[in-house]
Design an enzyme around this catalytic site. Structure first.
Site, PDB file in Angstrom:
ATOM      1  N   HIS A 239       0.820  -1.209   0.000  1.00  0.00           N
ATOM      2  CA  HIS A 239       0.000   0.000   0.000  1.00  0.00           C
ATOM      3  C   HIS A 239       0.861   1.269   0.000  1.00  0.00           C
ATOM      4  O   HIS A 239       0.804   2.076  -0.919  1.00  0.00           O
ATOM      5  CB  HIS A 239      -0.913   0.013   1.231  1.00  0.00           C
ATOM      6  CG  HIS A 239      -1.841  -1.156   1.311  1.00  0.00           C
ATOM      7  ND1 HIS A 239      -2.821  -1.431   0.358  1.00  0.00           N
ATOM      8  CD2 HIS A 239      -1.955  -2.130   2.247  1.00  0.00           C
ATOM      9  CE1 HIS A 239      -3.472  -2.517   0.707  1.00  0.00           C
ATOM     10  NE2 HIS A 239      -2.983  -2.961   1.845  1.00  0.00           N
ATOM     11  N   ASP A 240       1.649   1.465   1.035  1.00  0.00           N
ATOM     12  CA  ASP A 240       2.375   2.729   1.191  1.00  0.00           C
ATOM     13  C   ASP A 240       3.467   2.946   0.144  1.00  0.00           C
ATOM     14  O   ASP A 240       3.604   4.070  -0.380  1.00  0.00           O
ATOM     15  CB  ASP A 240       2.962   2.827   2.604  1.00  0.00           C
ATOM     16  CG  ASP A 240       1.875   2.972   3.666  1.00  0.00           C
ATOM     17  OD1 ASP A 240       2.157   2.686   4.840  1.00  0.00           O
ATOM     18  OD2 ASP A 240       0.745   3.360   3.304  1.00  0.00           O
TER      19      ASP A 240
END
Ligand code: RIB
Ligand code: CA
Length: 309
Positions: A239-240
């Site tokens: 995600h990040d």
């Protein structure tokens, strides 16, 4: 000659296992000006300590400023059940030495973007710090090159059917950011769930035989295990790191202008980022929404960052 231009960014994060991989990715591909930390995956004290531990591991010479210890409204609901009690999957890493450069992330965000216009603001945790900075100085929205955030999405959530974790933790903050008029670029679950790494990547990291490779192996093994327990998948979403690569390698991402609103009151939908897909009927778009990503290139860049750390 490194032909890659390194965009200058401030990373606002809640390390956090995938935040840690994002910091490794940013250290390699961005000009990382500074880090602010926020309560999210674990407490505000722990996310700040983890950022400092990572700074030491990576040998980074950048300031770290501690921010909010909880959302603008209500109590913190953390994700320690995902990231471990210490936020880094219990990895064997030296404890943070010393103190952060300040305990006032908001002041750092306001002053640094005043001193240098055109920085990218990359929040990859709850948006509390960013919202408080915008409330302190609304002009911040027009001084930054982008507010490229990991959060929300154009579809299902992960904490509830409607809400993704970073927005779910502090919907009021997200509402302020999305209504700020700034250059918001939402990199949500609909995109980040495409960028996945699995056991082969963990093995490759282990074979690097480096401290960062070993660290990444531990994190990936943990994430893969969690995802297998949750969804029977042997891969984990990055995600990040996807938000970082959106800034450093924008050609890998397909985004569209959209109007996005944050639901604050819905019984079942609080924290939802509602994306208006009606085209002209939606009126003037308020942000950009990421939809497509060159997955193989993105994963290769994350692996290169780990290898070259
Ligand atoms: O929903 C994914 C997001 O929540 C990521 O930023 C992860 O670190 C967690 O904070
Ligand atoms: Ca995060």
């Amino acid at each position: 000659m490194n032909s890659h231009t390194r965009p200058r960014m401030i990373l606002d994060c809640d390390p956090g296992v995938d935040d840690a991989i994002a910091i490794i990715t940013a250290a390699r591909w961005a000009d990382l000006v500074g880090i602010t930390t926020v309560a999210g995956n674990v407490s505000g004290a722990q996310t700040c300590a983890n950022a400092m531990r990572l700074r030491t591991l990576l040998g980074l010479d950048i300031p770290i400023h501690r921010g909010a210890d909880g959302p603008m409204a209500g109590d913190l609901e953390d994700a320690s059940h995902v990231h471990g009690a210490d936020g880094l999957a219990g990895v064997d890493l030296p404890e943070a030495d010393g103190e952060p450069d300040s305990a006032d992330a908001v002041e750092y965000l306001v002053e640094t973007t005043r001193a240098e216009e055109g920085l990218h603001l990359v929040p990859i945790g709850p948006l509390t710090n960013i919202a408080l900075a915008l409330r302190a100085d609304p002009g911040l929205a027009h001084r930054v090159a982008s507010i490229t955030l990991m959060g929300g999405g154009a579809g299902s959530g992960n904490v509830t059917a409607a809400a993704e974790f970073n927005i779910y933790v502090d919907p009021e903050a997200a509402d302020i950011v999305f209504r700020s008029g700034g250059p918001v670029h939402m990199i949500g679950l609909n995109l980040t769930n495409q960028v996945r790494m699995g056991p082969d990547h963990a093995t490759t990291c282990r074979e690097m035989g480096t401290p960062v490779g070993d660290f990444a192996t531990h994190l990936l093994d943990h994430l893969i295990d969690i995802h297998f327990q949750w969804e029977g998948s042997d891969t984990s979403a990055m995600h990040d790191p996807s938000a970082i690569l959106t800034v450093t390698h924008p050609h890998l991402i397909r985004s569209e202008p959209r109007t996005v609103v944050v639901e604050l009151d819905g019984t079942h939908t609080r924290g939802q980022t509602l994306v208006d897909e009606r085209g002209p009927a939606a009126g003037e778009p308020s942000c950009r929404v990421g939809y497509g990503v060159d997955v193989d290139s993105a994963v290769d860049l994350i692996m290169t960052a780990i290898r070259e750390a």
